[in-house]
Design a protein around this motif. Structure first.
Motif, PDB file in Angstrom:
ATOM      1  N   UNK A 284       1.053  -1.706  -0.090  1.00 39.85           N
ATOM      2  CA  UNK A 284      -0.161  -0.051  -0.043  1.00 39.85           C
ATOM      3  C   UNK A 284       1.120   1.557  -0.214  1.00 39.85           C
ATOM      4  N   UNK A 285       0.358   2.048  -1.120  1.00 36.51           N
ATOM      5  CA  UNK A 285       1.406   3.297  -0.762  1.00 36.51           C
ATOM      6  C   UNK A 285       0.327   4.824   0.590  1.00 36.51           C
ATOM      7  N   UNK A 286       1.328   5.169   1.200  1.00 38.54           N
ATOM      8  CA  UNK A 286      -0.011   5.547   1.765  1.00 38.54           C
ATOM      9  C   UNK A 286       0.861   6.847   2.287  1.00 38.54           C
ATOM     10  N   UNK A 287       1.278   8.245   3.208  1.00 36.58           N
ATOM     11  CA  UNK A 287       1.591   9.189   3.232  1.00 36.58           C
ATOM     12  C   UNK A 287       1.256   9.674   4.517  1.00 36.58           C
ATOM     13  N   UNK A 288       1.740  10.463   5.418  1.00 39.90           N
ATOM     14  CA  UNK A 288       0.939  10.913   6.684  1.00 39.90           C
ATOM     15  C   UNK A 288       2.333  12.034   7.701  1.00 39.90           C
ATOM     16  N   UNK A 289       1.850  12.334   8.660  1.00 41.67           N
ATOM     17  CA  UNK A 289       3.659  12.761   9.201  1.00 41.67           C
ATOM     18  C   UNK A 289       3.522  12.086  10.742  1.00 41.67           C
ATOM     19  N   UNK A 290       5.029  12.212  11.182  1.00 42.02           N
ATOM     20  CA  UNK A 290       5.526  11.190  12.082  1.00 42.02           C
ATOM     21  C   UNK A 290       5.200  11.602  13.760  1.00 42.02           C
ATOM     22  N   UNK A 291       5.547  11.666  15.000  1.00 39.37           N
ATOM     23  CA  UNK A 291       5.181  12.411  15.455  1.00 39.37           C
ATOM     24  C   UNK A 291       6.666  12.824  15.594  1.00 39.37           C
ATOM     25  N   UNK A 292       6.246  14.589  16.315  1.00 34.14           N
ATOM     26  CA  UNK A 292       7.541  14.699  16.561  1.00 34.14           C
ATOM     27  C   UNK A 292       9.071  14.237  17.710  1.00 34.14           C
ATOM     28  N   UNK A 293       8.339  13.502  18.519  1.00 36.98           N
ATOM     29  CA  UNK A 293       9.215  12.634  19.069  1.00 36.98           C
ATOM     30  C   UNK A 293       9.971  11.451  18.632  1.00 36.98           C
ATOM     31  N   UNK A 294       9.974  11.355  17.615  1.00 35.20           N
ATOM     32  CA  UNK A 294      10.342  10.417  16.853  1.00 35.20           C
ATOM     33  C   UNK A 294      11.783  10.863  15.696  1.00 35.20           C
ATOM     34  N   UNK A 295      11.414  12.438  15.715  1.00 40.46           N
ATOM     35  CA  UNK A 295      12.413  13.207  14.597  1.00 40.46           C
ATOM     36  C   UNK A 295      12.816  13.986  15.004  1.00 40.46           C
ATOM     37  N   UNK A 296      12.840  14.450  16.335  1.00 38.30           N
ATOM     38  CA  UNK A 296      13.778  15.362  17.254  1.00 38.30           C
ATOM     39  C   UNK A 296      12.792  16.940  17.608  1.00 38.30           C
ATOM     40  N   UNK A 297      12.129  16.696  17.309  1.00 35.72           N
ATOM     41  CA  UNK A 297      10.281  17.504  17.329  1.00 35.72           C
ATOM     42  C   UNK A 297      10.544  18.151  16.469  1.00 35.72           C
ATOM     43  N   UNK A 298      10.987  17.795  14.929  1.00 35.11           N
ATOM     44  CA  UNK A 298       9.978  18.232  14.045  1.00 35.11           C
ATOM     45  C   UNK A 298       9.343  17.151  13.631  1.00 35.11           C
TER      46      UNK A 298
END
Length: 579
Positions: free
Chosen positions: A306-320
């Motif tokens: 499946x092709x998907x698009x979503x936003x990661x939680x800031x806790x996984x990306x140094x609050x970015x």
């Protein structure tokens, strides 16, 4: 155990083959010699029996010798100790022939010599021959001669050393020929192996030298052609991989590829920085994906396709704030074998969107206040206040003041927009810093009121390459802020100095200062350090933002140092003009 070389195997195989052939030939020759010797001895024994029978036949015709005398005469013809000669009565011979002595039966019945090979009473194998003793047409006796067959083996044993020597010579010759043949076959293969080993180590320039005209030569030619094509293919793949790596590495967005287990197989610099990833070594493997949500997105794409698009939680990306667009990697059969994800840092985009919304709200708020005031006074005038000349004049003065405020706000917004978009053109010229500072201080002196506005002169004749009007605008904005927020009897000091090839201009006041929480935001548009304090009359909230952009357009820097109750110091630097 180290495997034997192909040369040793070829020689061993050749020797085994030749040995088998020689053994087969020797066995056949021995068997044939034994057969020939056996046939020869049977003929000899038959001839001997026939001669004895003829000799006895002559005795019988001349002397009418009795059978006992015939036995004695026959024994005189025995030529070896182990040879046996007997003279039998025909009736006895016929009886023994029926009992198994076939040569006796044949000699009696057919009136000729006959032979046979069989075991004797002692268990040994002997050659038996019999011949009749004829008188006219009637046999008067039968001569039986027998010899042991070991005579044949004695003769053969005499030839065995020669057969062994012949076998040994054959093996030596086979070894010599096999060694030469193995060398001729193994040397090209050894060369192929050596060149292949060098190629496996990365040296694709090596080639083999074809020798001869057989299949190995064609193999060497095909090997060289394969190596040349392989070098070209690897060069093409290397170039394509270099291009791909350059493209992926140069992408602003992060790119990460992982297999079905979540093991990273590719990650560019942007992805490594976003996720804080690093390989085990210069050529080592990447670690597994650690972020729970990102790992789930990759696993879902790698298993379900499946092709998907979503936003990661800031806790996984140094609050970015990071958007992930994930798609499966498929094999030739169309089955998903992994997943590739594009990571886009949208932190600045979200901040700009928030800033745009705040700008709209701030501009609306800043415009609403004067417009509401203007609208109210205009309605008052239209409602009848125009008949009162004094009141009408007062209202018109307020309307003019609010209109000027709107014009200044609009001009500041346009000015800030041009500065941010780099569409402003600076009129650069040599400017004496002391003159500009002194003129600006003199112009702002009447606005200082009961505040002390001091000029702390620095090195004279210091020049910078700048736009004089814009430099004066920066000083005006900083002095205007200092005057507005410095209480009566406070002090405002303006000075400059040279430092490390730069000119630093400083504006310090003894006002209430700025809290540490507000310091990072004071250069933003419409930002107010004290939200509880009413807007400063005539202020647009854009002065410091414009000041910062003008300084940076000149290649300088601006900074602020402040603390609550300790005043505020603004300082900016410009490159010094050395011409």
């Amino acid at each position: 155990m180290r495997p034997r070389s192909i040369r040793a195997r070829l020689i061993a195989s050749y020797l085994v083959l030749v040995s088998v052939c020689l053994i087969v030939v020797a066995t056949f020759v021995t068997w044939r010699l034994q057969f020939q010797y056996m046939s020869y001895y049977r003929r000899v024994v038959s001839t001997q029996a026939l001669l004895i029978g003829r000799m006895l036949q002559a005795y019988v015709r001349e002397e009418q010798t009795a059978s006992g005398r015939l036995e004695t005469i026959a024994q005189e013809f025995r030529w070896r100790q182990d040879a046996t000669i007997r003279v039998l009565d025909p009736a006895v011979a016929a009886a023994q022939g029926q009992a198994g002595a076939g040569e006796l039966a044949a000699a009696v019945a057919q009136r000729r010599a006959a032979d046979a090979v069989r075991a004797d009473a002692d268990g040994g194998v002997r050659i038996f021959a019999a011949a009749p003793v004829m008188v006219g047409e009637r046999p008067v006796g039968v001569v039986q001669v027998s010899v042991p067959t070991r005579w044949v083996w004695v003769q053969l044993q005499g030839m065995l050393p020669w057969l062994g020597a012949a076998l040994l010579l054959g093996l030596v010759a086979a070894w010599a020929v096999g060694t030469r043949l193995a060398r001729s076959l193994a040397e090209p293969i050894d060369e192929l192996t050596r060149v292949a080993s060098q190629m496996s180590a990365g040296d694709l320039t090596r080639t083999v030298r074809p020798r001869g005209t057989d299949e190995i030569v064609r193999l060497g030619e095909m090997f060289n052609a394969m190596a040349e094509r392989l070098a070209g293919t690897i060069q093409t793949l290397s170039a394509e991989r270099t291009k791909l790596e350059a493209i992926v590495s140069g992408m602003v967005d992060g790119v990460i590829a992982a297999d079905r287990r979540g093991q990273i197989i590719l990650a560019n610099r942007a992805a490594a920085e976003l996720l804080e990833l690093s390989p085990a070594g210069p050529d080592g493997p990447w670690p597994r994906v650690t972020g729970q949500r990102l790992q789930g997105i990759l696993h879902e794409a790698a298993t379900s396709g499946r092709i998907s698009a979503e936003e990661l939680p800031p806790s996984e990306t140094k609050e970015r704030l990071v958007e992930v667009h994930c798609a499966p990697i498929r094999d030739e059969a169309g089955q998903p074998t992994g997943a590739v994800a594009v990571l886009r840092d949208v932190t600045d985009l979200r901040r700009l969107e928030r800033a745009r919304r705040e700008l709209t709200a701030n501009v609306s708020h800043e415009l609403r206040t004067p417009l509401t005031s203007i609208k109210g006074f205009v309605e008052t005038l239209l409602g009848g206040a125009m008949r009162d000349e004094a009141a009408a004049r007062h209202f018109l003065e307020i309307i003019s003041k609010e209109t000027n405020r709107l014009v200044k706000l609009t001009d500041d917004l346009l000015d800030l927009s041009r500065l941010e978009s780099k569409r402003i053109t600076l009129d650069l010229q040599q400017v004496r810093v002391g003159e500009v500072v002194a003129d600006t201080v003199a112009k702002m002196q009447p606005l200082a009121g009961r505040r002390a506005l001091e000029l702390r002169a620095g090195e004279q004749h210091v020049t910078v390459l700048a736009d004089r009007d814009r430099l004066a605008q920066v000083l005006t904005n900083l002095l205007d802020n200092a005057i507005k927020f410095t209480p009566d009897h406070g002090t405002i000091a303006v000075g400059w100095r040279t430092l490390n090839g730069e000119v630093e201009i400083e504006v310090a006041d003894t006002g209430p200062g700025i809290s540490p929480a507000d310091l990072p935001h004071i250069f933003e548009r419409f930002y107010k350090a004290d939200r509880a304090r009413p807007a400063t009359p005539g202020g647009s909230g854009l002065g410091l933002a414009i000041t910062k952009h003008i300084v940076e357009a000149h290649g300088g820097r601006i900074r602020v140092a402040s603390a609550p109750g300790a005043g505020t110091t603004f300082a900016f630097t410009l490159p010094r003009d050395t011409d």
